[in-house]
Design a protein around this motif. Structure first.
Motif, short mmCIF file in Angstrom:
data_model
loop_
_atom_site.label_atom_id
_atom_site.label_comp_id
_atom_site.label_asym_id
_atom_site.label_seq_id
_atom_site.Cartn_x
_atom_site.Cartn_y
_atom_site.Cartn_z
N VAL A 33 0.76 -1.13 0.00
CA VAL A 33 0.11 0.02 0.14
C VAL A 33 1.07 1.28 0.10
CG1 VAL A 33 -1.71 1.12 1.10
CG2 VAL A 33 -1.66 -1.16 1.34
N ILE A 34 0.63 2.22 -0.75
CA ILE A 34 1.52 3.33 -1.32
C ILE A 34 0.79 4.42 -0.71
CG2 ILE A 34 2.82 4.68 -2.69
CD1 ILE A 34 2.96 2.18 -4.40
N GLY A 35 0.85 4.99 0.57
CA GLY A 35 0.01 6.18 0.81
C GLY A 35 0.66 7.35 0.64
N VAL A 36 -0.14 8.35 -0.11
CA VAL A 36 0.57 9.30 -0.78
C VAL A 36 -0.40 10.69 -0.11
CG1 VAL A 36 1.02 11.06 -2.80
CG2 VAL A 36 0.96 8.51 -2.95
N GLY A 37 0.20 11.37 0.81
CA GLY A 37 -0.44 12.35 1.86
C GLY A 37 -1.67 12.08 2.35
N THR A 38 -1.56 11.11 3.05
CA THR A 38 -2.67 10.53 3.93
C THR A 38 -2.40 10.58 5.48
OG1 THR A 38 -4.33 8.77 4.22
CG2 THR A 38 -2.19 8.14 3.31
N ARG A 39 -3.30 10.62 6.05
CA ARG A 39 -3.21 10.37 7.64
C ARG A 39 -3.65 9.22 8.13
NH1 ARG A 39 -6.42 12.96 11.20
NH2 ARG A 39 -8.37 12.88 9.91
N TYR A 40 -4.22 8.13 7.35
CA TYR A 40 -4.58 6.85 7.64
C TYR A 40 -5.68 6.83 8.77
CZ TYR A 40 -1.24 4.54 4.64
OH TYR A 40 -0.74 4.15 3.43
N SER A 41 -6.57 7.67 8.74
CA SER A 41 -7.87 7.65 9.59
C SER A 41 -8.42 6.26 9.84
CB SER A 41 -8.74 8.86 9.38
OG SER A 41 -9.93 8.37 8.28
N ASP A 42 -9.32 6.19 10.76
CA ASP A 42 -10.11 4.88 10.98
C ASP A 42 -10.83 4.69 9.91
OD1 ASP A 42 -11.99 6.71 11.87
OD2 ASP A 42 -12.68 5.55 13.54
N PHE A 43 -11.40 5.66 9.09
CA PHE A 43 -12.42 5.28 7.92
C PHE A 43 -11.68 4.92 6.79
CE2 PHE A 43 -15.93 6.72 10.35
CZ PHE A 43 -17.37 6.84 9.39
N THR A 44 -10.39 5.20 6.80
CA THR A 44 -9.46 4.84 5.70
C THR A 44 -9.08 3.44 6.01
OG1 THR A 44 -8.64 6.88 5.24
CG2 THR A 44 -7.47 5.37 4.51
N THR A 45 -8.70 3.00 6.98
CA THR A 45 -8.05 1.72 7.23
C THR A 45 -9.30 0.67 7.62
OG1 THR A 45 -7.93 2.15 9.57
CG2 THR A 45 -6.04 2.63 7.94
N ALA A 46 -10.69 1.05 7.93
CA ALA A 46 -11.67 0.28 8.29
C ALA A 46 -11.19 -0.01 9.75
CB ALA A 46 -11.88 -0.74 7.51
N SER A 47 -10.71 0.57 10.46
CA SER A 47 -10.32 0.54 12.05
C SER A 47 -9.44 -0.68 12.04
CB SER A 47 -11.69 0.31 12.78
OG SER A 47 -12.36 1.13 12.79
N HIS A 48 -8.47 -0.46 11.09
CA HIS A 48 -7.40 -1.57 11.06
C HIS A 48 -7.82 -2.87 10.73
CE1 HIS A 48 -3.78 0.77 12.99
NE2 HIS A 48 -4.47 1.62 12.17
N THR A 49 -8.98 -3.18 10.02
CA THR A 49 -9.41 -4.46 9.32
C THR A 49 -9.58 -4.54 8.08
OG1 THR A 49 -11.77 -3.74 9.32
CG2 THR A 49 -10.93 -4.46 11.52
N LEU A 50 -8.87 -3.77 7.23
CA LEU A 50 -9.09 -3.41 5.66
C LEU A 50 -7.94 -4.48 5.21
CD1 LEU A 50 -10.55 -2.79 3.26
CD2 LEU A 50 -9.44 -0.67 3.08
N PHE A 51 -6.65 -3.85 5.60
CA PHE A 51 -5.47 -4.48 4.76
C PHE A 51 -5.12 -5.81 5.38
CE2 PHE A 51 -4.94 0.33 4.70
CZ PHE A 51 -5.33 0.49 3.50
#
Length: 629
Positions: free
Chosen positions: A307-325
């Motif tokens: 996963v190549i994050g570009v300019g992101t804070r990785y909020s819980d909505f983005t990571t699905a509360s650390h269940t997505l990846f």
């Protein structure tokens, strides 16, 4: 009374007058283009600033410092933030208030600005520095800390804070304030608290303080070792995925992102802040990611090996509360201008400007491309999702009451590339993130770092000021509208043709759904009369929000059907006046369901069956959480 070196050329001004003159001469510069940093000042005057900054702004005049009259202090910050975001953080506005409630009303706006990494300058009045009489009107007394004021509530939500208790303090503090505002790695809310007596105090200021200053906004390049490691990681990956965040837009890196996606075929997911970094019809654009993401995007994220994050804070909505990846061994490369964000999820870091970093990655990956099978897979998923969008937008009966997604479909049929769609809270952010077809980098304007109800209308004003002529749409539900409709008056006063799409759904629709999902049974989320049992389950309240908007000076168009709605939206877009399109929607769910989880804890013990069932669902989902180490 202070005196400067008699051999030095000086100008005698009050502290407030000096600050206004100083701010008017500050500029940013990036890529050879110069921007006035503080483009104007919002204000509501009271005894804490009327004779200081109020007088200084009057004396300076509109050419030196344009003034905007607000109706609510929090809303003034939202307007300045909307302006700053539209100007890619290269220009912003200041906000001045009196002491007391005017100052504390800034806190929510300041938190929003800092969380979203957006610059705004706050100038609240403060208590007398000289303490000629205590307590003052609106003064908070503290028995053991005499230097505490209500303005200290702004400290934790500001990236820089100072209280100017002597005139000579202004020079270093003002320079530090501008340094932080103009630094993309530091920026956020900046607060200079100004005691009311000090504002009016005269001082001999060196002329050099008022000289034009240009603050160059850096584009730092990647460290060669970090870049080489990132390139090796991407070349070794079979299923890489780019997550584009707000940093892509702030850096104006959309072209570099497109070039990288075109050359490598790496698919691109977008956060709320990053949506629009690629046009919706680009073959590599998979749409939103995370809890409010698209089915294709979340499916690819679950199986991504890099996963190549570009300019992101990785909020819980983005990571699905650390269940997505979820792929075993998944790794991260984070390109971010701040090391704080680049190190998240135990990533390989690429601390650099988004544009320069993407350009360097593209050069290092020359000749590399993902497999044809991977491209074919995600493109097929993108086509399937587009059919989902079409179904959500389509109305089988043009004379029916529209669903909320059909409201978005009607708006989609009316807007052009230059239109700006603004939203922040409620059920709309999820629908927009899944379904909206972003046509340009600035069209999708979602504030979802703080998700602040009441942001939309004042932000619309700020965007209209920053981009005159661009059609602006502030989308709100009735819950959000009732939080902060006050700046409608400002839009009318300033002649800004902000369009308000007001959706009546009789309460807090988003939280009502969340309440139901978590066992709360929609308690306290509907706008209804009390029933005999004391709950809010009676008839809907007879509130006429369209009539309210009209009373504040807006033109109002009421639409009852899909056809009437589309016509009303077209009329509003052609108008040169602030216009409200009011529509009551069919409450039946129409949006696609969430494709990923969001962690909202559920009662571990409860007597009601709904909560017990919700807890069972919660425990199953929570088992998928993981730390990326």
């Amino acid at each position: 009374m202070s005196r400067s070196n008699p051999t030095q050329s000086v100008r005698r001004l009050t502290v407030a007058q000096a600050l206004v003159q100083f701010l008017s001469a500050q500029y940013t510069e990036r890529d050879g283009a110069r921007h006035r940093l503080i483009a104007g000042t919002w204000g509501i005057f009271g005894h804490g600033n009327v004779a200081g900054l109020g007088q200084a702004l009057l004396e300076a005049g509109e050419d030196t410092m344009p003034f905007h009259q607000g109706r609510n202090e929090q809303a003034m910050v939202h307007a300045a933030v909307g302006y700053a975001r539209r100007r890619n953080r290269l220009s912003t506005q200041a906000v001045t208030t009196s002491i007391g409630p005017g100052a504390t009303n800034l806190v929510t706006g300041a938190a929003l600005a800092t969380i979203n990494r957006l610059p705004v300058l706050l100038l609240p009045g403060d208590y007398f520095a000289a303490h000629p009489a205590d307590p003052l009107l609106q003064q908070l007394e503290h028995s053991v800390e005499a230097d505490v004021s209500v303005n200290d509530t702004l400290r934790p939500v500001s990236r820089y804070f100072d209280r100017i208790t002597r005139p000579e303090m202004l020079i270093p503090s003002a320079l530090n304030a501008i340094r932080v505002l103009s630094d993309p790695a530091e920026t956020g809310a900046v607060t200079l608290a100004l005691p009311q007596d000090v504002q009016a105090e005269a001082h001999d200021w060196p002329e050099e303080f008022f000289a034009e200053r240009v603050w160059r906004v850096r584009r730092p390049v990647p460290d060669p070792v970090e870049l080489a490691e990132a390139v090796r990681a991407v070349r070794a990956a079979e299923r890489p995925l780019i997550v584009a965040g707000g940093g892509v837009r702030h850096s104006e890196a959309e072209g570099a992102l497109k070039a990288l996606a075109d050359a490598t075929g790496i698919p691109v997911a977008s956060t709320q802040a990053g949506k629009g970094s690629l046009r919706h019809d680009h073959p590599a654009d998979l749409g939103g990611i995370g809890h409010t993401g698209t089915a294709v995007c979340d499916a690819v994220a679950r199986t991504a090996d890099l996963v190549i994050g570009v300019g992101t804070r990785y909020s819980d909505f983005t990571t699905a509360s650390h269940t997505l990846f979820q792929r075993p061994g998944v790794r991260f490369v984070n390109l971010n201008i701040t090391a704080f964000d680049a190190h998240k999820l135990a990533a390989r870091t690429l601390v650099a400007d988004a544009r320069t970093g993407l350009e360097a990655l593209a050069e290092g990956l020359s000749g590399h491309r993902v497999s044809e099978a991977y491209e074919a897979e995600y493109r097929a998923g993108k086509e399937r999702w587009e059919r989902v969008v079409e179904a959500a937008y389509r109305a089988e009966d043009e004379n029916a009451v529209p669903t909320q997604t059909q409201v978005l479909g009607a708006l989609d049929s009316v807007v052009g590339d230059d239109d700006v769609v603004i939203n922040a809270a409620g059920s709309l952010p999820g629908d927009l993130h899944k379904l909206w077809r972003a046509r340009s980098p600035h069209q999708y304007h979602l504030e979802y770092g703080y998700s602040c109800m009441g942001y939309e209308i004042p932000a619309g004003i700020g965007v209209q000021q920053a981009a005159p002529g661009a059609p602006v749409w502030s989308l709100v539900g009735d819950g959000t509208y009732l939080m902060m409709p006050t700046e409608i008056v400002t839009a009318v006063q300033e002649g800004l043709p902000v369009n308000l799409v007001l959706i009546r759904n009789h309460g807090y629709a988003s939280i009502g759904g969340l309440s139901e999902e978590t066992g709360g049974e929609r308690f306290g989320t509907a706008y209804r009369y009390r029933s005999a049992d004391g709950t809010f389950t009676g008839a809907p309240l007879p509130v006429d929000l369209a009539g309210n908007a009209a009373s504040l000076g807006m033109d109002v168009l009421r639409a009852k059907t899909v056809r009437e709605l589309r016509d009303a939206l077209a009329t509003a877009r052609a108008s040169d006046r602030p216009t409200c399109v009011y529509v009551e929607t069919d409450p039946a769910p129409a949006a696609p369901p969430a494709e990923a989880w969001w962690d909202v804890p559920v009662a571990e013990v409860a007597s009601r069956e709904a909560a017990r069932a919700a807890r069972e669902r919660y425990d199953r989902q929570a088992a998928g959480r993981r730390h990326h180490l």
